[in-house]
Each structure stands twice: as C-alpha cells, then as structure tokens.
Design an enzyme around this catalytic site. Sequence first.
Site, PDB file in Angstrom:
ATOM      1  N   HIS A 114       0.864  -1.190   0.000  1.00 55.38           N
ATOM      2  CA  HIS A 114       0.000   0.000   0.000  1.00 55.38           C
ATOM      3  C   HIS A 114       0.897   1.236   0.000  1.00 55.38           C
ATOM      4  CE1 HIS A 114      -3.966   1.901   1.596  1.00 55.38           C
ATOM      5  NE2 HIS A 114      -3.196   2.838   1.062  1.00 55.38           N
ATOM      6  N   GLU A 164      -2.564  -1.673  -3.192  1.00 60.75           N
ATOM      7  CA  GLU A 164      -3.650  -0.888  -2.608  1.00 60.75           C
ATOM      8  C   GLU A 164      -3.280   0.583  -2.589  1.00 60.75           C
ATOM      9  OE1 GLU A 164      -5.152  -4.109   0.772  1.00 60.75           O
ATOM     10  OE2 GLU A 164      -3.999  -2.347   1.379  1.00 60.75           O
ATOM     11  N   HIS A 194      -8.017  -5.796   7.142  1.00 58.98           N
ATOM     12  CA  HIS A 194      -7.791  -4.769   8.159  1.00 58.98           C
ATOM     13  C   HIS A 194      -8.086  -5.344   9.546  1.00 58.98           C
ATOM     14  CE1 HIS A 194      -6.666  -0.520   8.775  1.00 58.98           C
ATOM     15  NE2 HIS A 194      -7.201  -0.740   9.956  1.00 58.98           N
TER      16      HIS A 194
END
Length: 239
Positions: free
Chosen positions: A43, A70, A191
């Site tokens: 990410h 991401e 998450h």
Amino acid sequence: MTKLSVNINKIATLRNSRGGNMPNLVQTAIDCEIFGAQGITIHPRPDERHIKYQDVFDLKKIVKNEYNIEGNPTEGRFQEVVLAVKPEQVTLVPDTLGALTSNAGWDTITHKAKLKELVNIYRSEGIRVSIFVDANPEMVEAAAETGTDRIELYTEAYAKDYTESPEKAISAFVAAAEMAQKVGLGINAGHDLSLENLAYFHKNIPGLLEVSIGHALICDALYYGLENTIQLYLRQLKD
C-alpha cells in the site's frame, strides 16, 4: 479456497527507520511466497513512509503469485505507477493524505461516477479491480454499478467487536457478502484480521476469495517466525 495475501508494509517501515536495506523487502516477499502465501500486498502512500515507489517496480520482478497494490488512485503517483507495473489486482482505498492507516471504505454512491471511470481505466489494462468498502449492502450494491470485479470488506469494526460478541461482530459482514454474491462481485477482506478472529470470519463469510493481512501477521512473526506464522494463518483459512 480463501487465499492469503501478506501485506509487507511493516517490513518497509522497519527498513526505512534506519535507512539501508535491512530488512530486505524483496527477499521478504520471496520468502513469504516460499512459505505458502498466495499473494503479496503493498500500500504505497505519497509520503513513501513505508513502501517506496521504487519498491513497487522491484517487487513486480519477483512476485510469482498475485501482486495486489492498494491505495488512493487520486493521490501521489499511485495511478501512474500501477498502470506501469500492471499488477494482478489493484485495490482502491479512499485514504486521505497523512492518514495513519486506512480508516473507511468508499462511499460508492457519492463517488460512483469517479470510481466507474477508474475501474474502466484499470480493467482496460488487464488489471483486476477491488473497491474497499464498509460492511454496508447499499455500498456493495453501488460498487457493482461501477463495473468493479471485487470488493474488499473493511474489517476493523469486525475485529474490534469480535472479542465481545463474535455473532454481533460478523452480522453486517455476512449481509454485505450476501449482497456481493447477489450482484456478482468477488469478495476480499482486510484490516485487523488476526489469528484470534480470522477462522471465525472465514467460516461465516460466504464466497470469501482472499484476505490481505499485514500488521497482525508481522507482529506474530516476531514471536513465531515468519514461516511458522504464515502456516498458522493458512490453517485458519482451511475449509
């Protein structure tokens, strides 16, 4: 079978804290796949506080399974880099500048037109698209109207409520997953999933294709070792 994609942002954070190349991010990604991970997730953020843009290109050369990038497509060089690298999957996340970590899914109703435009860009380059969403059936349904391939369920709320009441914690996610199946979307999740709560989530979410796990997995690796930790997470995903 639900695949495990290991998010290696925290390895990059540790490396950057001292400069140099220790730990070696590329070697860690190689080892994660050798140890059983079915994908690698990163990410990158505009400030490059963990993943650097050069890392995105370096990892493309060695990731043999699924490469998942991401990030917020409207910030920094994200879109430019993703289109250059062409990973197997891009996950669109509505991070704000300076956000410590991802903290919300897309409002796919408000941003439907923009998301549709972005989805078309990535899919035209052969990149599978996943949109990060809260466990809200309306947002899932609107996500389908963008033309995306998948959604990624934002699971912080599940992880937070799990210890108090697993049944209550999972209910909204089951409803969102059922909507995703109804409208033909693949389902990812991520998450704060951990060894504590992953098996229950996997067991109860219909059609779960992939989980992306970083923080908890890397923390566990400090105690159990990376190879053993990946195997422990894979066990939680067995049918």
